[in-house]
Motif scaffolding. Sequence first.
Motif, PDB file in Angstrom:
ATOM      1  N   GLY A   2     -18.733 -48.046 -22.236  1.00 38.49           N
ATOM      2  CA  GLY A   2     -18.078 -49.218 -22.826  1.00 38.49           C
ATOM      3  C   GLY A   2     -16.661 -49.413 -22.340  1.00 38.49           C
ATOM      4  O   GLY A   2     -16.230 -48.805 -21.368  1.00 38.49           O
ATOM      5  N   GLN A   3     -15.935 -50.264 -23.039  1.00 37.04           N
ATOM      6  CA  GLN A   3     -14.571 -50.636 -22.683  1.00 37.04           C
ATOM      7  C   GLN A   3     -13.574 -50.086 -23.708  1.00 37.04           C
ATOM      8  O   GLN A   3     -13.893 -49.978 -24.889  1.00 37.04           O
ATOM      9  N   ALA A   4     -12.383 -49.779 -23.235  1.00 38.84           N
ATOM     10  CA  ALA A   4     -11.308 -49.344 -24.121  1.00 38.84           C
ATOM     11  C   ALA A   4     -10.742 -50.536 -24.885  1.00 38.84           C
ATOM     12  O   ALA A   4     -10.854 -51.679 -24.449  1.00 38.84           O
ATOM     13  N   THR A   5     -10.129 -50.259 -26.017  1.00 36.73           N
ATOM     14  CA  THR A   5      -9.433 -51.276 -26.808  1.00 36.73           C
ATOM     15  C   THR A   5      -7.988 -50.820 -27.031  1.00 36.73           C
ATOM     16  O   THR A   5      -7.668 -49.637 -26.829  1.00 36.73           O
ATOM     17  N   ALA A   6      -7.147 -51.719 -27.471  1.00 41.20           N
ATOM     18  CA  ALA A   6      -5.763 -51.355 -27.769  1.00 41.20           C
ATOM     19  C   ALA A   6      -5.724 -50.227 -28.799  1.00 41.20           C
ATOM     20  O   ALA A   6      -4.967 -49.260 -28.651  1.00 41.20           O
ATOM     21  N   GLU A   7      -6.559 -50.334 -29.825  1.00 36.65           N
ATOM     22  CA  GLU A   7      -6.558 -49.305 -30.871  1.00 36.65           C
ATOM     23  C   GLU A   7      -7.077 -47.966 -30.349  1.00 36.65           C
ATOM     24  O   GLU A   7      -6.545 -46.911 -30.701  1.00 36.65           O
ATOM     25  N   SER A   8      -8.109 -47.969 -29.501  1.00 42.43           N
ATOM     26  CA  SER A   8      -8.634 -46.696 -28.985  1.00 42.43           C
ATOM     27  C   SER A   8      -7.609 -46.016 -28.074  1.00 42.43           C
ATOM     28  O   SER A   8      -7.479 -44.789 -28.086  1.00 42.43           O
ATOM     29  N   ILE A   9      -6.863 -46.802 -27.306  1.00 41.88           N
ATOM     30  CA  ILE A   9      -5.816 -46.237 -26.442  1.00 41.88           C
ATOM     31  C   ILE A   9      -4.697 -45.663 -27.303  1.00 41.88           C
ATOM     32  O   ILE A   9      -4.212 -44.553 -27.069  1.00 41.88           O
ATOM     33  N   ARG A  10      -4.291 -46.408 -28.328  1.00 46.82           N
ATOM     34  CA  ARG A  10      -3.222 -45.947 -29.223  1.00 46.82           C
ATOM     35  C   ARG A  10      -3.619 -44.645 -29.923  1.00 46.82           C
ATOM     36  O   ARG A  10      -2.861 -43.673 -29.947  1.00 46.82           O
ATOM     37  N   GLU A  11      -4.828 -44.598 -30.471  1.00 46.94           N
ATOM     38  CA  GLU A  11      -5.283 -43.393 -31.182  1.00 46.94           C
ATOM     39  C   GLU A  11      -5.450 -42.210 -30.238  1.00 46.94           C
ATOM     40  O   GLU A  11      -5.076 -41.088 -30.575  1.00 46.94           O
ATOM     41  N   ALA A  12      -6.026 -42.441 -29.054  1.00 46.78           N
ATOM     42  CA  ALA A  12      -6.223 -41.352 -28.095  1.00 46.78           C
ATOM     43  C   ALA A  12      -4.875 -40.781 -27.642  1.00 46.78           C
ATOM     44  O   ALA A  12      -4.720 -39.564 -27.504  1.00 46.78           O
ATOM     45  N   THR A  13      -3.895 -41.659 -27.434  1.00 47.69           N
ATOM     46  CA  THR A  13      -2.564 -41.195 -27.025  1.00 47.69           C
ATOM     47  C   THR A  13      -1.915 -40.404 -28.146  1.00 47.69           C
ATOM     48  O   THR A  13      -1.393 -39.299 -27.932  1.00 47.69           O
ATOM     49  N   ARG A  14      -1.941 -40.938 -29.350  1.00 45.51           N
ATOM     50  CA  ARG A  14      -1.339 -40.260 -30.503  1.00 45.51           C
ATOM     51  C   ARG A  14      -1.997 -38.894 -30.729  1.00 45.51           C
ATOM     52  O   ARG A  14      -1.308 -37.888 -30.932  1.00 45.51           O
ATOM     53  N   ASN A  15      -3.330 -38.847 -30.681  1.00 50.46           N
ATOM     54  CA  ASN A  15      -4.043 -37.588 -30.895  1.00 50.46           C
ATOM     55  C   ASN A  15      -3.793 -36.584 -29.772  1.00 50.46           C
ATOM     56  O   ASN A  15      -3.743 -35.381 -30.011  1.00 50.46           O
ATOM     57  N   THR A  16      -3.612 -37.081 -28.549  1.00 48.11           N
ATOM     58  CA  THR A  16      -3.284 -36.202 -27.425  1.00 48.11           C
ATOM     59  C   THR A  16      -1.932 -35.531 -27.648  1.00 48.11           C
ATOM     60  O   THR A  16      -1.798 -34.306 -27.497  1.00 48.11           O
ATOM     61  N   LEU A  17      -0.927 -36.308 -27.988  1.00 45.89           N
ATOM     62  CA  LEU A  17       0.414 -35.765 -28.211  1.00 45.89           C
ATOM     63  C   LEU A  17       0.422 -34.775 -29.369  1.00 45.89           C
ATOM     64  O   LEU A  17       1.020 -33.695 -29.278  1.00 45.89           O
ATOM     65  N   GLN A  18      -0.261 -35.123 -30.454  1.00 40.65           N
ATOM     66  CA  GLN A  18      -0.317 -34.239 -31.622  1.00 40.65           C
ATOM     67  C   GLN A  18      -1.017 -32.928 -31.283  1.00 40.65           C
ATOM     68  O   GLN A  18      -0.558 -31.847 -31.657  1.00 40.65           O
TER      69      GLN A  18
END
Length: 165
Positions: A82-98
């Motif tokens: 599938g395709q990424a969304t703004a929310e999936s990018i935001r959550e993946a980035t936040r979870n990566t940093l955490q």
Amino acid sequence: MDFRVIQGDIAAQSADVLVNAANTSLRMGSGVAGALKRAAGSGLPKEAVAKGPVDLGAVAATDAYDLDAEWVIHAAAMPAGGQATAESIREATRNTLQTADELDAESLVMPALGCGIAGFDLDDGGRIIAEEIAGFDPVSLRDVALIAYSDEDYEVLQRVAASVE
């Protein structure tokens, strides 16, 4: 937090954490995943798949095997096929940093999650990632780099990062 934009092959970088632009299945195909898989050896894709599937926006940490890193964080910014969304990018980035912070990592190299094969516009996706990094309050993480492979992508990420910092 402060971060920088660099250009190169993510699999050739040295950091505590290298980030894989993954899908929810955690199967490692082409692009960033392919580069990491080739450099790390067969253990990396096997361990990644064993930790999947994960929810959209979630992450899984694995050993880095033959990469010059301690861990690979697989950030699922897109559903399998599938395709990424703004929310999936935001959550993946936040979870990566955490997750990197929870691993007591000091350095991290991250690609533009959800952009490229995942179909999200690099300008918009880069801005979301840059905003998340800039707004993150780390405990251990000190050195974060957003990496681009091509000259064109590097220029876009440099421009976007400068507008956010």
